[in-house]
Structures are given as C-alpha cells and as structure tokens.
Design a protein around this motif. Structure first.
Motif, PDB file in Angstrom:
ATOM      1  N   PHE A   2       0.855  -1.185   0.000  1.00  0.00           N
ATOM      2  CA  PHE A   2       0.000   0.000   0.000  1.00  0.00           C
ATOM      3  C   PHE A   2       0.891   1.236   0.000  1.00  0.00           C
ATOM      4  CE2 PHE A   2      -2.879   2.902   2.644  1.00  0.00           C
ATOM      5  CZ  PHE A   2      -3.587   3.335   1.535  1.00  0.00           C
ATOM      6  N   ARG A   3       0.641   2.110  -0.975  1.00  0.00           N
ATOM      7  CA  ARG A   3       1.402   3.358  -1.064  1.00  0.00           C
ATOM      8  C   ARG A   3       0.439   4.529  -1.174  1.00  0.00           C
ATOM      9  NH1 ARG A   3       5.453   4.001  -5.378  1.00  0.00           N
ATOM     10  NH2 ARG A   3       3.793   3.366  -6.764  1.00  0.00           N
ATOM     11  N   ILE A   4       0.831   5.635  -0.604  1.00  0.00           N
ATOM     12  CA  ILE A   4       0.069   6.877  -0.702  1.00  0.00           C
ATOM     13  C   ILE A   4       0.946   7.855  -1.469  1.00  0.00           C
ATOM     14  CG2 ILE A   4      -1.017   8.738   0.580  1.00  0.00           C
ATOM     15  CD1 ILE A   4      -1.260   6.680   2.939  1.00  0.00           C
ATOM     16  N   VAL A   5       0.422   8.376  -2.577  1.00  0.00           N
ATOM     17  CA  VAL A   5       1.217   9.242  -3.439  1.00  0.00           C
ATOM     18  C   VAL A   5       0.435  10.514  -3.788  1.00  0.00           C
ATOM     19  CG1 VAL A   5       2.496   7.295  -4.423  1.00  0.00           C
ATOM     20  CG2 VAL A   5       0.450   8.118  -5.579  1.00  0.00           C
ATOM     21  N   GLU A  12      -1.716   7.311 -13.750  1.00  0.00           N
ATOM     22  CA  GLU A  12      -1.194   6.141 -13.050  1.00  0.00           C
ATOM     23  C   GLU A  12      -1.162   4.926 -13.970  1.00  0.00           C
ATOM     24  OE1 GLU A  12      -0.009   5.814  -9.723  1.00  0.00           O
ATOM     25  OE2 GLU A  12      -0.011   8.000  -9.936  1.00  0.00           O
ATOM     26  N   VAL A  14      -1.357   1.460 -13.867  1.00  0.00           N
ATOM     27  CA  VAL A  14      -1.821   0.364 -13.020  1.00  0.00           C
ATOM     28  C   VAL A  14      -2.814  -0.471 -13.830  1.00  0.00           C
ATOM     29  CG1 VAL A  14      -1.483   1.505 -10.781  1.00  0.00           C
ATOM     30  CG2 VAL A  14      -3.592   1.889 -12.046  1.00  0.00           C
ATOM     31  N   SER A 108      -2.542  -4.366  -9.653  1.00  0.00           N
ATOM     32  CA  SER A 108      -2.347  -3.020  -9.119  1.00  0.00           C
ATOM     33  C   SER A 108      -3.616  -2.206  -9.343  1.00  0.00           C
ATOM     34  CB  SER A 108      -1.148  -2.346  -9.786  1.00  0.00           C
ATOM     35  OG  SER A 108      -1.294  -2.349 -11.199  1.00  0.00           O
ATOM     36  N   ALA A 110      -5.341   1.859  -8.375  1.00  0.00           N
ATOM     37  CA  ALA A 110      -5.140   3.202  -7.829  1.00  0.00           C
ATOM     38  C   ALA A 110      -6.491   3.812  -7.477  1.00  0.00           C
ATOM     39  CB  ALA A 110      -4.424   4.091  -8.843  1.00  0.00           C
ATOM     40  N   GLU A 145      -0.930  -4.550  -5.406  1.00  0.00           N
ATOM     41  CA  GLU A 145      -0.431  -3.224  -5.033  1.00  0.00           C
ATOM     42  C   GLU A 145      -1.596  -2.243  -5.077  1.00  0.00           C
ATOM     43  OE1 GLU A 145       2.214   0.493  -6.699  1.00  0.00           O
ATOM     44  OE2 GLU A 145       2.384  -1.436  -7.714  1.00  0.00           O
ATOM     45  N   ARG A 147      -2.574   1.810  -4.539  1.00  0.00           N
ATOM     46  CA  ARG A 147      -2.089   3.185  -4.398  1.00  0.00           C
ATOM     47  C   ARG A 147      -3.261   4.096  -4.072  1.00  0.00           C
ATOM     48  NH1 ARG A 147       1.125   3.646 -10.066  1.00  0.00           N
ATOM     49  NH2 ARG A 147       2.206   1.655  -9.845  1.00  0.00           N
ATOM     50  N   VAL A 149      -4.016   7.757  -4.572  1.00  0.00           N
ATOM     51  CA  VAL A 149      -3.464   8.883  -5.316  1.00  0.00           C
ATOM     52  C   VAL A 149      -4.160  10.159  -4.849  1.00  0.00           C
ATOM     53  CG1 VAL A 149      -3.005   9.832  -7.596  1.00  0.00           C
ATOM     54  CG2 VAL A 149      -3.026   7.352  -7.269  1.00  0.00           C
TER      55      VAL A 149
END
Length: 170
Positions: A2-5, A12, A14, A108, A110, A145, A147, A149
């Motif tokens: 988990f990513r926060i961008v 993106e 994905v 993935s 987003a 994955e 994200r 965004v």
C-alpha cells in the motif's frame, strides 16, 4: 503493498484506476470528469450500456485511452452529517472496488479519495475508513499493489496520518 502518493490518477500506470463516479456513471466533475476526459468518448459509450450503479457498489469498464486496463466506477456517499449510513457506504465502495480488481486479476489498483470533494465527506474520517479497509483487504491479498493517489498535499497529509495511526496498532 500500500502506497500513498501525490499525483494525477489519470496518469497512473496500473491495472485499474477507481473512478469516484456519480450513480449515472455518465461523467461529472472532479475525478469523474477528469477520468472521462482522459479515457475518451469510448468510456462514456460503454458506461451508457451498464445502466448506472448504486452508491457503495462498483462496476468495471475498459480503460480505453488511460494507461490503466480497467476503470472501476464507484459512487460514493454524499455526506449528510453521518445520519444516512455514509461510513458503511464508503467502506463498501473500497471493498467492492478491491473485490472487482481481484476478480479481474488486477495486480495493481489506484484509488482517489472517494466522496471527499463535492460530496463533502470529512477528509479525516474518510481517510481513516479508506486506509483501514484497504489494509484489511491486503491481509488476504498481499500480492496486489494498492495506491491512494492524492490530488493535493492536504489530502496526502490526512492519508499519511491515517496510515500511521493504523500501522501503530499492527
């Protein structure tokens, strides 16, 4: 993972991007309008064939001109002070999008911050619901994955805080 961008969800790369749509799925303002513009008229044409979507549910289409293979559309709840089951409906948005992503073999996905724009869901509350729901999903699906965004630094800050709070309990 988990990513926060900070960024523009329409850029993106994905398997699927999530569209914070209205119930008609025929485009609108904010994220919804940006996704429809970036995907091109084919997205609107396909959306016309799926006859809308209820709040908290999700439907999937092709990504067309986007760098994503799919768009997962989910109408978030309009904030009414928390009196109309908005928290459960928002959680359902994230759960149903993630389920659709997994069912379509997406590795993935987003997300934008669902319902925190013109639908006025409080950002602090929405970020906590989103982060908790995503982390719970990832426990069972660690190979995907996800994200978040964020369109601006304020949103990024709230999501970062929510992630920090959530991971302190793990």
């Amino acid at each position: 993972m988990f990513r926060i961008v900070l960024g523009d969800i329409t850029k993106e790369t994905v398997d699927a991007i999530v569209n914070a749509a209205n119930t008609s799925l025929l485009g609108g303002g904010g994220v919804d309008g940006a996704i429809h513009r970036a995907a091109g008229p084919e997205l609107l044409a396909e959306c016309r064939t799926i006859h809308g979507c209820k709040t908290g549910q999700a439907k999937i289409t092709k990504g067309y001109r986007l760098p994503a293979k799919y768009v997962i559309h989910t109408p978030g709840p309009i904030w009414n002070g928390g009196t109309r089951d908005e928290e459960r409906l928002l959680r359902n948005c994230y759960e149903n999008c993630l389920r659709l992503a997994a069912e379509n073999d997406c590795q993935s996905v987003a997300f934008p911050s669902i319902s925190t724009g013109i639908y006025r869901f409080p950002l602090e509350k929405a970020s906590r619901i989103a982060v908790r729901t995503i982390l719970e999903f990832l426990e069972a699906h660690p190979d995907i994955e996800v994200r978040m965004v964020c369109f601006d630094r304020e949103t990024l800050g709230y999501y970062g805080t929510a992630l920090k709070e959530q991971t302190e309990f793990l």
